[in-house]
Design a protein around this motif. Sequence first.
Motif, short mmCIF file in Angstrom:
data_model
loop_
_atom_site.label_atom_id
_atom_site.label_comp_id
_atom_site.label_asym_id
_atom_site.label_seq_id
_atom_site.Cartn_x
_atom_site.Cartn_y
_atom_site.Cartn_z
N LEU A 58 0.84 -1.20 0.00
CA LEU A 58 0.00 0.00 0.00
C LEU A 58 0.88 1.26 0.00
O LEU A 58 0.79 2.09 0.92
N PRO A 60 1.96 5.03 -1.00
CA PRO A 60 1.06 6.19 -1.14
C PRO A 60 0.94 6.69 -2.58
O PRO A 60 1.21 7.85 -2.89
N THR A 64 -3.87 3.96 -3.73
CA THR A 64 -3.99 3.84 -2.27
C THR A 64 -4.68 5.07 -1.69
O THR A 64 -5.52 4.95 -0.79
N ILE A 65 -4.33 6.24 -2.20
CA ILE A 65 -4.95 7.47 -1.70
C ILE A 65 -6.45 7.48 -2.00
O ILE A 65 -7.27 7.83 -1.16
N THR A 68 -8.24 5.09 0.29
CA THR A 68 -8.30 5.66 1.65
C THR A 68 -9.39 6.72 1.73
O THR A 68 -10.14 6.78 2.71
N SER A 71 -12.81 4.99 1.65
CA SER A 71 -13.03 4.31 2.92
C SER A 71 -13.40 5.29 4.02
O SER A 71 -14.33 5.06 4.80
N THR A 72 -12.69 6.41 4.07
CA THR A 72 -12.95 7.42 5.10
C THR A 72 -14.35 8.00 4.96
O THR A 72 -15.09 8.13 5.95
N ALA A 86 -14.30 -0.73 4.63
CA ALA A 86 -12.98 -0.11 4.46
C ALA A 86 -11.84 -1.13 4.35
O ALA A 86 -11.00 -1.02 3.44
N MET A 90 -9.28 -1.58 1.10
CA MET A 90 -7.83 -1.48 1.22
C MET A 90 -7.16 -2.79 0.81
O MET A 90 -6.09 -2.77 0.17
N THR A 93 -7.16 -2.94 -2.92
CA THR A 93 -6.15 -2.03 -3.46
C THR A 93 -4.74 -2.61 -3.28
O THR A 93 -3.88 -2.46 -4.16
#
Length: 201
Positions: A58, A60, A64-65, A68, A71-72, A86, A90, A93
């Motif tokens: 993972l 950045p 991945t971003i 994230t 998920s957030t 989430a 991930m 990914t």
Amino acid sequence: MSLNLEKQLLFYGSYHHDPVNVAIHIICVPLILLTAFMFLTNTPSLIPLPDILLLKELPPNAGTIAATLYSTLYVLMEPVAGGFLAPLLMAGTALGNYLTSRFGSTANYWALGVHVVSWLAQFVGHGVFEKRAPALLDNLVQAVFLAPFFVWLEVLFYFGYRPDLKKRLDAAVSKEIAKFRLSKETRPAANGAANGVQKDL
């Protein structure tokens, strides 16, 4: 875009009511999202991080971003359902990062095929079964963001998650669909009346 769960699901659910179309989306939407994340994993790392914070699968990069961020926002919309989804996003990914780093263009070509076929299947679902244009034609941002969470909630609802929410949502969606069908029925009549006035003129 408001993070009100019922408001957002009402919008999306009013375009996805037919059971066959819903089943198509439950299969295809996750494939579209995860292959999209996979395409984004081809980018280099965008945020410099110390080695202690780096995860091998993972890094950045844009994939991945994006995962994230999704998920957030899903956790903000519904902490329990979002919290279960989430880790799956991930993990998907991480798999995408592994495949693109290990197999390169071959992985991308396969992902592109899955991505395109999944989109085509959804258009078939809307045209043949739902008989309503996809939500993305009315609100692209909401449709692209809500689709994965909507199908996830469909799965959770099937197993009995938040029955009160499902009951309220089903009732509200039925009303929206009734309004849509009524507008379709009255539109030809209105057009015919307008054409008759034009002929008289």
